[in-house]
Scaffold this motif. Structure first.
Motif: not given
Length: 624
Positions: A67-77, A97-103, A298-308
């Motif tokens: 399932q991972m590929g399907i879910i990643t594509d559907r939540s991809a930003i 990925s949009d983290r919340m959409q991924f879930i 972190e997502g389309v409707d989020s202001q959260e940024y991950y500092v890789n």
């Protein structure tokens, strides 16, 4: 409420979800137990899937009906194909990925899967009878019975988080640890050790000055993770951003080193070599005046940024002072600081290649519990564990992938044969057959296997067959269509490629590095017409044919080597030799062979410390 199942999966992370879906889709009555139904498939670290070698694993999961590929594509930003400047063996897809959409996509998938049931609770122990697992016990006092149990506990087993001198028990931020399982299995003779991983701070995007950073946009072509045609990227696409630390940043970090859990003795366990904390970077690479930081949304409707690139367990005050010296982050506001986490894992040499434990029958381990790191490595293990748990319940031949068949095969063989001395991460360099384990041909390698197994659907297999037929038609055309010098020399001259003196087949021209099939088609109407006749997956098929033809010599040579070495994989060894009685091999060899108890001569040959002469002695003893 049913209290008896075929398969119980403990933990709904990336390994657990794949295991549960695989077992259920194959027909096993399956229970997935999770602490929190709202956080299934949680992206505990960065909101991205794929990358170098990891992207190949996701393509393989998809080809096998996971399932991972399907879910990643559907939540991809954002989607990108990495390493395009290198050969196709190195091309690796990666998606933000949009983290919340991924879930949410995982929740829809899990709750929509027949035979799969979910229970929110904490597993505190296993029921074990006559050397065989028979169920689980939970915090609510319930005992669920099962023929097989798959443990995918991630970082939750006795998890302990560190932020400076502050220590908080937990499996990840704001989530409790799990106790009881590790202690119980240790009593049953399992080797339990500790590992450490970490995650960076999360920053409020409203406080970031993106004008001081370099924008990295995604790609919008035919590439994606899932082979299914109806799976598409539909979310708004977003950019990532690049900036760098500097000497001022490093000086702020150095001030905090005395309070760093990594350097003051507070953390004793082993951390990941290939994803070091920022404090480890400045200590290890003292000559570096700057380190790249990669800001991921972190997502389309989020202001959260991950500092890789800024993973840290330093005190939060030090993290804030240091990050505010970075261009674009001078006014950075944190949502939460980074932290390190220590957790229990089990030495993976205690497993068979099916991921069933050697000590307790029908008990499987998958994911970080085996000493790995990464969503993709976890997902690949979960899929294999779920498949084999189903087979153990209903009969059939164990499902194991070879090193020449999949990166997942390389991953599992490395774990059960060599063990780990640090969190294991997949790289293309770990695969000796990477030319035949490309991301573009995962479906060609694995979909038919999955269909015979019953995991790939008729729709998926039909698409696979159609693609294969179209590939063969185009290859036959290129191999049989003759071209004369007058027809093609003007084009060759424009590409600074040597002109023809005699006629040749189109396939001979494809081997030239100066151009590809699509460019050649613009100069060859017959080829262009042939390509236009392909009804679907046109770009994908053309690319795959080009790769197969341009690299045919390398691919065939690698297949020959793989076939030769494969013979050793068919010579069974387990149970046939008393290693301690063989005094013609080294003491190290006797000890390691006894500990790992390899299934075949091939596996024995890959154990560190086993020499070619040791292998020859084993072959003689087996009458070979």
């Amino acid at each position: 409420m049913n209290f008896k199942y075929d398969v119980i999966v403990v933990g709904a992370g990336h390994a657990g979800n794949e295991a549960a879906c695989a077992a259920a889709n194959l027909g096993s009555n399956t229970l997935l137990v999770t602490m929190d139904m709202n956080k299934v498939g949680q992206m505990s670290c960065n909101p991205a899937v794929g990358g170098i070698a990891k992207g190949q694993i996701v393509r393989e999961i998809d080809a096998l009906g996971g399932q991972m590929g399907i879910i990643t594509d559907r939540s991809a930003i954002q989607f990108r194909m990495l390493n395009r400047s290198k050969g196709p063996a190195m091309w690796s897809p990666r998606s933000q990925s949009d983290r919340m959409q991924f879930i949410q996509e995982w929740i829809k998938t899990l709750t929509g899967t027949p035979n799969l049931h979910i229970w929110q609770d904490t597993v505190t122990g296993l029921t074990i009878e006559n050397g065989q697992v028979s169920g689980v016990k939970t915090l609510l006092g319930i005992t669920f019975r099962a023929k097989c149990v798959v443990l995918t506990n991630g970082t939750f087993l006795n998890g302990l988080m560190h932020i400076g001198k502050t220590q908080i028990a937990g499996g990840r931020c704001s989530e409790p640890s799990s106790y009881g399982i590790a202690e119980q299995l240790k009593e049953h003779g399992f080797t339990v050790e500790r590992m450490k991983t970490g995650t960076p701070m999360r920053i409020d995007g409203r406080s970031i000055d993106f004008s001081k950073m370099t924008e990295q946009v995604g790609e919008d072509d035919f590439h994606k993770f899932s082979f299914l045609e109806d799976v598409k990227r539909e979310l708004k696409q977003m950019s990532c951003w690049i900036t760098y630390t500097n000497e001022e940043t490093h000086e702020e970090l150095r001030k905090g080193l005395p309070e760093s859990p990594l350097y003051n003795g507070q953390i004793q366990s082993i951390g990941p070599r290939y994803c070091p904390s920022i404090e480890t970077k400045i200590v290890t690479f003292t000559d570096k005046t700057a380190h790249q930081l990669f800001l991921e949304p972190e997502g389309v409707d989020s202001q959260e940024y991950y500092v890789n690139g800024f993973s840290s367990s330093l005190p939060y005050q030090v993290q804030i002072a240091a990050i505010q010296t970075v261009p674009g982050l001078e006014k950075a506001e944190l949502f939460r600081p980074g932290y390190a986490i220590e957790y229990d894992f089990f030495d993976p040499t205690q497993l068979n290649h099916t991921l069933e434990t050697k000590r307790i029958k029908n008990l499987f381990f998958a994911g970080q519990i085996n000493g790995t790191t990464g969503y993709e490595e976890a997902g690949g293990q979960g899929l294999i564990a779920g498949i084999n748990a189903h087979i153990n319940c209903h009969g059939g031949t164990s499902f194991v992938l070879g090193r020449d068949e999949a990166y997942i095969g390389v991953l599992i063989d490395d774990l059960v044969t060599k063990g780990v001395d640090e969190p294991y991460r997949m790289f293309t360099s770990r695969a000796e057959y990477r030319i035949i384990l490309r991301q573009d041909d995962a479906d060609m390698r694995l979909t038919e296997k999955a269909y015979r197994l019953g995991l790939a659907t008729d729709v998926r297999f039909g698409l696979h067959k159609t693609k294969k037929e179209e590939q063969n038609k185009l290859i036959d055309f290129l191999n049989n269509y003759s071209i004369k010098p007058a027809q093609i020399n003007p084009f060759l001259q424009s590409k600074e490629s040597s002109e023809l003196k005699h006629g040749c087949k189109l396939s001979d021209l494809i081997l030239r590095p100066q151009f590809g099939i699509n460019e050649l088609a613009e100069a060859m109407p017959a080829l262009k017409e042939k390509i236009e006749q392909i009804e679907s997956r046109k770009e994908e098929i053309v690319e795959s044919v080009e790769v197969v033809m341009k690299y045919a010599g390398y691919i065939e040579r690698e297949k020959m080597i793989a076939d030769k070495l494969q013979r050793l994989e068919h010579i069974q060894l387990r149970g046939k030799v008393d290693y301690n009685s063989i005094h013609t091999i080294s003491t190290e060899a006797r000890q390691k062979l006894t500990k790992i108890d390899p299934e075949t001569i091939g596996q024995a040959s890959r154990i560190p410390g086993i020499s070619p002469s040791d292998v020859n002695i084993l072959l003689v003893l087996l009458g070979r």
